[in-house]
Design an enzyme around this catalytic site. Structure first.
Site, PDB file in Angstrom:
ATOM      1  N   LYS A   1       0.804  -1.217   0.000  1.00 55.77           N
ATOM      2  CA  LYS A   1       0.000   0.000   0.000  1.00 55.77           C
ATOM      3  C   LYS A   1       0.847   1.282   0.000  1.00 55.77           C
ATOM      4  O   LYS A   1       2.053   1.245   0.253  1.00 55.77           O
ATOM      5  CB  LYS A   1      -0.932  -0.017   1.217  1.00 55.77           C
ATOM      6  CG  LYS A   1      -1.964  -1.145   1.166  1.00 55.77           C
ATOM      7  CD  LYS A   1      -2.852  -1.089   2.401  1.00 55.77           C
ATOM      8  CE  LYS A   1      -3.920  -2.155   2.390  1.00 55.77           C
ATOM      9  NZ  LYS A   1      -4.796  -2.051   3.575  1.00 55.77           N
TER      10      LYS A   1
ATOM     11  N   PHE B   1     -15.957   3.041   6.344  1.00 59.17           N
ATOM     12  CA  PHE B   1     -14.571   3.376   6.013  1.00 59.17           C
ATOM     13  C   PHE B   1     -14.276   3.376   4.513  1.00 59.17           C
ATOM     14  O   PHE B   1     -13.159   3.686   4.100  1.00 59.17           O
ATOM     15  CB  PHE B   1     -13.607   2.407   6.710  1.00 59.17           C
ATOM     16  CG  PHE B   1     -13.815   0.953   6.341  1.00 59.17           C
ATOM     17  CD1 PHE B   1     -13.282   0.432   5.176  1.00 59.17           C
ATOM     18  CD2 PHE B   1     -14.548   0.115   7.172  1.00 59.17           C
ATOM     19  CE1 PHE B   1     -13.474  -0.902   4.829  1.00 59.17           C
ATOM     20  CE2 PHE B   1     -14.746  -1.222   6.845  1.00 59.17           C
ATOM     21  CZ  PHE B   1     -14.202  -1.731   5.659  1.00 59.17           C
TER      22      PHE B   1
ATOM     23  N   ARG C   1      -1.456 -14.410   4.538  1.00 55.94           N
ATOM     24  CA  ARG C   1      -2.204 -13.754   5.614  1.00 55.94           C
ATOM     25  C   ARG C   1      -1.454 -13.867   6.943  1.00 55.94           C
ATOM     26  O   ARG C   1      -1.404 -12.919   7.725  1.00 55.94           O
ATOM     27  CB  ARG C   1      -3.619 -14.306   5.708  1.00 55.94           C
ATOM     28  CG  ARG C   1      -4.428 -13.968   4.441  1.00 55.94           C
ATOM     29  CD  ARG C   1      -5.896 -14.203   4.573  1.00 55.94           C
ATOM     30  NE  ARG C   1      -6.534 -13.286   5.524  1.00 55.94           N
ATOM     31  CZ  ARG C   1      -6.779 -11.996   5.309  1.00 55.94           C
ATOM     32  NH1 ARG C   1      -6.415 -11.440   4.169  1.00 55.94           N
ATOM     33  NH2 ARG C   1      -7.378 -11.264   6.226  1.00 55.94           N
TER      34      ARG C   1
ATOM     35  N   HIS D   1      -2.183  -5.448   1.597  1.00 57.82           N
ATOM     36  CA  HIS D   1      -3.483  -6.108   1.421  1.00 57.82           C
ATOM     37  C   HIS D   1      -3.202  -7.518   0.954  1.00 57.82           C
ATOM     38  O   HIS D   1      -2.261  -7.749   0.190  1.00 57.82           O
ATOM     39  CB  HIS D   1      -4.318  -5.388   0.349  1.00 57.82           C
ATOM     40  CG  HIS D   1      -5.459  -6.223  -0.165  1.00 57.82           C
ATOM     41  ND1 HIS D   1      -6.708  -6.198   0.400  1.00 57.82           N
ATOM     42  CD2 HIS D   1      -5.517  -7.135  -1.172  1.00 57.82           C
ATOM     43  CE1 HIS D   1      -7.487  -7.056  -0.248  1.00 57.82           C
ATOM     44  NE2 HIS D   1      -6.788  -7.634  -1.210  1.00 57.82           N
TER      45      HIS D   1
END
Length: 140
Positions: free
Chosen positions: A11, A59, A87, A117
Site C-alpha cells: 500500500k 470506512f 495472511r 493487502h
C-alpha cells in the site's frame, strides 16, 4: 498441500517509505514466490471497483482515498497454501495486535495505513488477481 496463488498489494504508506524490497524479503523468506509484480498509481475508479465489496461500510471512502494517495505495488504470490501463508506473514489488520516479525508489526503505521493487502480466500484471490493482471503478465 496445494500450490496456490494470491494477490498482494503493498500500500501507499509502505511504498512512500521505500519498503517494497523489505516486504518482498519477508514474503520470500516465508516461501512465497513473486510470479508477477508491477508498481502502479490506482485511479479512484479502479480502487473503488476493487473495494466495492466494502461500499456500504463507513470506512469505504477513506479506504479508496488512501489507496489512490500514492503508488501501490501489485503482486501475485505463489506457494504452498499461499493464501493462508500470506495472511499469516502479513499479520493482524491492526498492527498493535500483529505478531512480532509480521509485515504489519514491522512496517504498518496504523490500522488504516497497514502497509499490505492480501486476498482472504482462494476464490477471492482468483478474482482479485484477474482484476489487476492479465494471464500473460504472470509467470507460468
Amino acid at each position: 498441500m496445494a500450490t496456490e496463488r494470491t494477490l498482494s498489494i503493498i500500500k501507499p504508506d509502505a511504498t512512500r517509505r521505500n519498503l517494497t524490497g523489505k516486504i518482498n524479503a519477508v514474503f520470500e523468506d516465508a516461501g512465497l514466490r513473486i510470479v508477477a509484480q508491477k508498481r502502479v498509481q490506482l485511479s479512484e475508479a479502479e480502487a473503488g471497483a476493487f473495494y466495492a465489496v466494502h461500499k456500504d461500510r463507513p470506512f469505504y471512502g477513506e479506504l479508496v482515498s488512501f489507496m489512490v494517495s500514492g503508488p501501490v505495488v501489485l503482486q501475485v504470490l505463489e506457494g504452498e497454501n499461499a493464501v493462508l501463508k500470506h495472511r499469516d506473514v502479513m499479520g493482524a489488520t491492526d498492527p498493535k495486535k500483529a505478531a512480532p516479525g509480521t509485515v504489519r508489526a514491522q512496517f504498518a503505521e496504523s490500522i488504516e495505513a497497514n502497509s499490505v493487502h492480501g486476498s482472504d480466500s482462494l476464490e477471492n484471490a482468483n478474482t482479485e488477481i484477474a482484476f489487476f493482471f492479465a494471464q500473460t503478465e504472470i509467470l507460468p
